[in-house]
Scaffold this motif. Structure first.
Motif, PDB file in Angstrom:
ATOM      1  N   ARG A  92       0.836  -1.198   0.000  1.00 15.45           N
ATOM      2  CA  ARG A  92       0.000   0.000   0.000  1.00 15.45           C
ATOM      3  C   ARG A  92       0.876   1.256   0.000  1.00 15.45           C
ATOM      4  NH1 ARG A  92      -2.398  -0.888   4.599  1.00 15.45           N
ATOM      5  NH2 ARG A  92      -3.846  -2.390   3.731  1.00 15.45           N
ATOM      6  N   GLN A  93       1.915   1.263   0.844  1.00 12.17           N
ATOM      7  CA  GLN A  93       2.818   2.417   0.918  1.00 12.17           C
ATOM      8  C   GLN A  93       3.497   2.682  -0.426  1.00 12.17           C
ATOM      9  OE1 GLN A  93       3.679   4.678   3.177  1.00 12.17           O
ATOM     10  NE2 GLN A  93       2.740   3.926   5.041  1.00 12.17           N
ATOM     11  N   ARG A  94       3.918   1.613  -1.105  1.00 12.21           N
ATOM     12  CA  ARG A  94       4.584   1.756  -2.399  1.00 12.21           C
ATOM     13  C   ARG A  94       3.674   2.418  -3.419  1.00 12.21           C
ATOM     14  NH1 ARG A  94       4.577  -0.943  -7.121  1.00 12.21           N
ATOM     15  NH2 ARG A  94       6.478  -0.842  -8.355  1.00 12.21           N
ATOM     16  N   ILE A  95       2.445   1.949  -3.488  1.00 11.08           N
ATOM     17  CA  ILE A  95       1.495   2.495  -4.458  1.00 11.08           C
ATOM     18  C   ILE A  95       1.191   3.952  -4.147  1.00 11.08           C
ATOM     19  CG2 ILE A  95      -0.899   2.324  -5.273  1.00 11.08           C
ATOM     20  CD1 ILE A  95      -0.531  -0.776  -4.853  1.00 11.08           C
ATOM     21  N   LEU A  96       1.001   4.273  -2.872  1.00 10.11           N
ATOM     22  CA  LEU A  96       0.712   5.654  -2.489  1.00 10.11           C
ATOM     23  C   LEU A  96       1.881   6.581  -2.798  1.00 10.11           C
ATOM     24  CD1 LEU A  96      -1.058   5.000   0.938  1.00 10.11           C
ATOM     25  CD2 LEU A  96      -2.136   5.694  -1.215  1.00 10.11           C
ATOM     26  N   ALA A  97       3.101   6.119  -2.573  1.00 11.98           N
ATOM     27  CA  ALA A  97       4.283   6.955  -2.821  1.00 11.98           C
ATOM     28  C   ALA A  97       4.528   7.176  -4.312  1.00 11.98           C
ATOM     29  CB  ALA A  97       5.513   6.327  -2.180  1.00 11.98           C
ATOM     30  N   LEU A  98       4.166   6.212  -5.148  1.00 14.68           N
ATOM     31  CA  LEU A  98       4.403   6.332  -6.588  1.00 14.68           C
ATOM     32  C   LEU A  98       3.271   7.035  -7.339  1.00 14.68           C
ATOM     33  CD1 LEU A  98       5.997   2.844  -7.310  1.00 14.68           C
ATOM     34  CD2 LEU A  98       7.137   5.075  -7.207  1.00 14.68           C
ATOM     35  N   THR A  99       2.167   7.293  -6.651  1.00 17.41           N
ATOM     36  CA  THR A  99       1.038   7.992  -7.266  1.00 17.41           C
ATOM     37  C   THR A  99       1.249   9.498  -7.117  1.00 17.41           C
ATOM     38  OG1 THR A  99      -0.461   6.184  -6.718  1.00 17.41           O
ATOM     39  CG2 THR A  99      -1.457   8.319  -7.185  1.00 17.41           C
ATOM     40  N   PRO A 100       1.072  10.265  -8.197  1.00 17.69           N
ATOM     41  CA  PRO A 100       1.196  11.725  -8.085  1.00 17.69           C
ATOM     42  C   PRO A 100       0.212  12.282  -7.048  1.00 17.69           C
ATOM     43  CG  PRO A 100       1.107  11.062 -10.389  1.00 17.69           C
ATOM     44  CD  PRO A 100       0.805   9.840  -9.577  1.00 17.69           C
ATOM     45  N   ARG A 101       0.658  13.299  -6.316  1.00 11.93           N
ATOM     46  CA  ARG A 101      -0.124  13.831  -5.197  1.00 11.93           C
ATOM     47  C   ARG A 101      -1.511  14.285  -5.615  1.00 11.93           C
ATOM     48  NH1 ARG A 101      -0.562  19.230  -3.171  1.00 11.93           N
ATOM     49  NH2 ARG A 101       1.295  19.753  -4.319  1.00 11.93           N
ATOM     50  N   GLU A 102      -1.631  15.009  -6.708  1.00 18.29           N
ATOM     51  CA  GLU A 102      -2.941  15.521  -7.115  1.00 18.29           C
ATOM     52  C   GLU A 102      -3.905  14.386  -7.432  1.00 18.29           C
ATOM     53  OE1 GLU A 102      -4.041  18.526  -6.725  1.00 18.29           O
ATOM     54  OE2 GLU A 102      -2.068  19.066  -5.953  1.00 18.29           O
ATOM     55  N   ARG A 103      -3.403  13.328  -8.057  1.00 19.52           N
ATOM     56  CA  ARG A 103      -4.244  12.169  -8.365  1.00 19.52           C
ATOM     57  C   ARG A 103      -4.675  11.477  -7.067  1.00 19.52           C
ATOM     58  NH1 ARG A 103      -8.103  10.231 -10.822  1.00 19.52           N
ATOM     59  NH2 ARG A 103      -7.998   8.072 -11.454  1.00 19.52           N
ATOM     60  N   LEU A 104      -3.742  11.323  -6.144  1.00 17.43           N
ATOM     61  CA  LEU A 104      -4.038  10.687  -4.868  1.00 17.43           C
ATOM     62  C   LEU A 104      -5.046  11.520  -4.077  1.00 17.43           C
ATOM     63  CD1 LEU A 104      -3.474   8.443  -2.835  1.00 17.43           C
ATOM     64  CD2 LEU A 104      -1.500   9.762  -2.056  1.00 17.43           C
ATOM     65  N   LYS A 105      -4.851  12.823  -4.052  1.00 13.68           N
ATOM     66  CA  LYS A 105      -5.736  13.702  -3.295  1.00 13.68           C
ATOM     67  C   LYS A 105      -7.155  13.670  -3.852  1.00 13.68           C
ATOM     68  CE  LYS A 105      -6.117  18.385  -1.551  1.00 13.68           C
ATOM     69  NZ  LYS A 105      -5.519  19.716  -1.498  1.00 13.68           N
ATOM     70  N   SER A 106      -7.303  13.681  -5.169  1.00  7.52           N
ATOM     71  CA  SER A 106      -8.644  13.661  -5.749  1.00  7.52           C
ATOM     72  C   SER A 106      -9.353  12.344  -5.461  1.00  7.52           C
ATOM     73  CB  SER A 106      -8.589  13.938  -7.253  1.00  7.52           C
ATOM     74  OG  SER A 106      -7.939  12.892  -7.935  1.00  7.52           O
ATOM     75  N   ARG A 107      -8.630  11.224  -5.544  1.00  6.81           N
ATOM     76  CA  ARG A 107      -9.239   9.921  -5.250  1.00  6.81           C
ATOM     77  C   ARG A 107      -9.609   9.815  -3.769  1.00  6.81           C
ATOM     78  NH1 ARG A 107      -9.929   6.084  -9.542  1.00  6.81           N
ATOM     79  NH2 ARG A 107     -10.524   4.860  -7.747  1.00  6.81           N
ATOM     80  N   TRP A 108      -8.753  10.342  -2.885  1.00  5.02           N
ATOM     81  CA  TRP A 108      -9.017  10.287  -1.445  1.00  5.02           C
ATOM     82  C   TRP A 108     -10.226  11.159  -1.095  1.00  5.02           C
ATOM     83  CZ3 TRP A 108      -8.328   7.426   2.580  1.00  5.02           C
ATOM     84  CH2 TRP A 108      -8.460   7.950   3.863  1.00  5.02           C
ATOM     85  N   THR A 109     -10.314  12.334  -1.682  1.00  4.10           N
ATOM     86  CA  THR A 109     -11.443  13.220  -1.443  1.00  4.10           C
ATOM     87  C   THR A 109     -12.742  12.573  -1.909  1.00  4.10           C
ATOM     88  OG1 THR A 109      -9.997  15.137  -1.702  1.00  4.10           O
ATOM     89  CG2 THR A 109     -12.358  15.539  -1.863  1.00  4.10           C
ATOM     90  N   ALA A 110     -12.697  11.875  -3.040  1.00  3.62           N
ATOM     91  CA  ALA A 110     -13.885  11.209  -3.573  1.00  3.62           C
ATOM     92  C   ALA A 110     -14.390  10.106  -2.635  1.00  3.62           C
ATOM     93  CB  ALA A 110     -13.592  10.630  -4.953  1.00  3.62           C
ATOM     94  N   LEU A 111     -13.494   9.504  -1.856  1.00  4.74           N
ATOM     95  CA  LEU A 111     -13.924   8.476  -0.896  1.00  4.74           C
ATOM     96  C   LEU A 111     -14.765   9.063   0.229  1.00  4.74           C
ATOM     97  CD1 LEU A 111     -10.891   6.093  -0.299  1.00  4.74           C
ATOM     98  CD2 LEU A 111     -13.065   5.546  -1.349  1.00  4.74           C
ATOM     99  N   GLY A 112     -14.525  10.319   0.571  1.00  8.22           N
ATOM    100  CA  GLY A 112     -15.308  10.983   1.613  1.00  8.22           C
ATOM    101  C   GLY A 112     -14.953  10.563   3.030  1.00  8.22           C
ATOM    102  N   ILE A 113     -13.772  10.013   3.224  1.00  6.93           N
ATOM    103  CA  ILE A 113     -13.334   9.634   4.565  1.00  6.93           C
ATOM    104  C   ILE A 113     -12.669  10.851   5.198  1.00  6.93           C
ATOM    105  CG2 ILE A 113     -11.818   8.142   5.914  1.00  6.93           C
ATOM    106  CD1 ILE A 113     -12.093   6.061   3.671  1.00  6.93           C
ATOM    107  N   ASP A 114     -13.224  11.299   6.308  1.00  6.18           N
ATOM    108  CA  ASP A 114     -12.672  12.475   6.976  1.00  6.18           C
ATOM    109  C   ASP A 114     -12.523  12.156   8.458  1.00  6.18           C
ATOM    110  OD1 ASP A 114     -11.752  15.030   7.444  1.00  6.18           O
ATOM    111  OD2 ASP A 114     -13.758  15.876   7.653  1.00  6.18           O
ATOM    112  N   ARG A 115     -11.332  11.768   8.855  1.00  2.24           N
ATOM    113  CA  ARG A 115     -11.061  11.433  10.251  1.00  2.24           C
ATOM    114  C   ARG A 115     -10.184  12.514  10.869  1.00  2.24           C
ATOM    115  NH1 ARG A 115     -12.645   5.939  11.560  1.00  2.24           N
ATOM    116  NH2 ARG A 115     -14.402   5.748  10.153  1.00  2.24           N
TER     117      ARG A 115
END
Length: 143
Positions: free
Chosen positions: A6-29
């Motif tokens: 999981r860490q490898r995939i997150l580190a290799l994904t561009p930040r803007e792409r990761l941020k948009s996918r994370w925001t779409a999940l709607g998890i806010d802790r």
């Protein structure tokens, strides 16, 4: 999926792409920083011919961050370069993925699509490199 995968995939994904996918999940802790983000150096190692003895190739810049959720889990994030926001976002996702109620959702809805995108990018890069490949051979003279 393991934490290191999981860490490898997150580190290799561009930040803007990761941020948009994370925001779409709607998890806010709610979370707080434990360490960093901070930038430092890491030694990069190489191998001759990918199978020989390891050697120190050089150093590269890395950024790390650690966050904790209010209900306990501690998450860590590392990324090459100086992107503080990327490292902190990885740490937040790592902390959330340690909770049983979120792990499966994060793996299925976030990590799996990002892994597919990464595999597609790697395959395209391999095809591009293969197009420039040169095969060398030795001609034997018939003397």
């Amino acid at each position: 999926m393991t934490r290191s995968q999981r860490q490898r995939i997150l580190a290799l994904t561009p930040r803007e792409r990761l941020k948009s996918r994370w925001t779409a999940l709607g998890i806010d802790r709610p979370h707080r920083r434990v360490r960093g983000p901070e930038t430092g150096m890491a030694m990069v190692r190489g191998r001759m011919g990918a199978t020989g003895n390891a050697f120190n190739l050089g150093e590269m810049t890395m950024t790390r961050a650690s966050v904790t959720l209010e209900d306990g889990p501690l998450g860590h994030g590392w990324v090459r370069g100086r992107d503080f926001h990327h490292a902190e976002l990885i740490a937040l996702i790592d902390a959330c993925a340690q909770q049983d109620d979120l792990r499966e959702r994060i793996d299925a809805e976030l990590i799996a699509p990002l892994a597919d995108e990464l595999a597609t990018r790697n395959a395209e890069a391999s095809r591009t490199a293969a197009a420039t490949r040169v095969d060398f051979f030795t001609m034997v003279r018939g003397e």
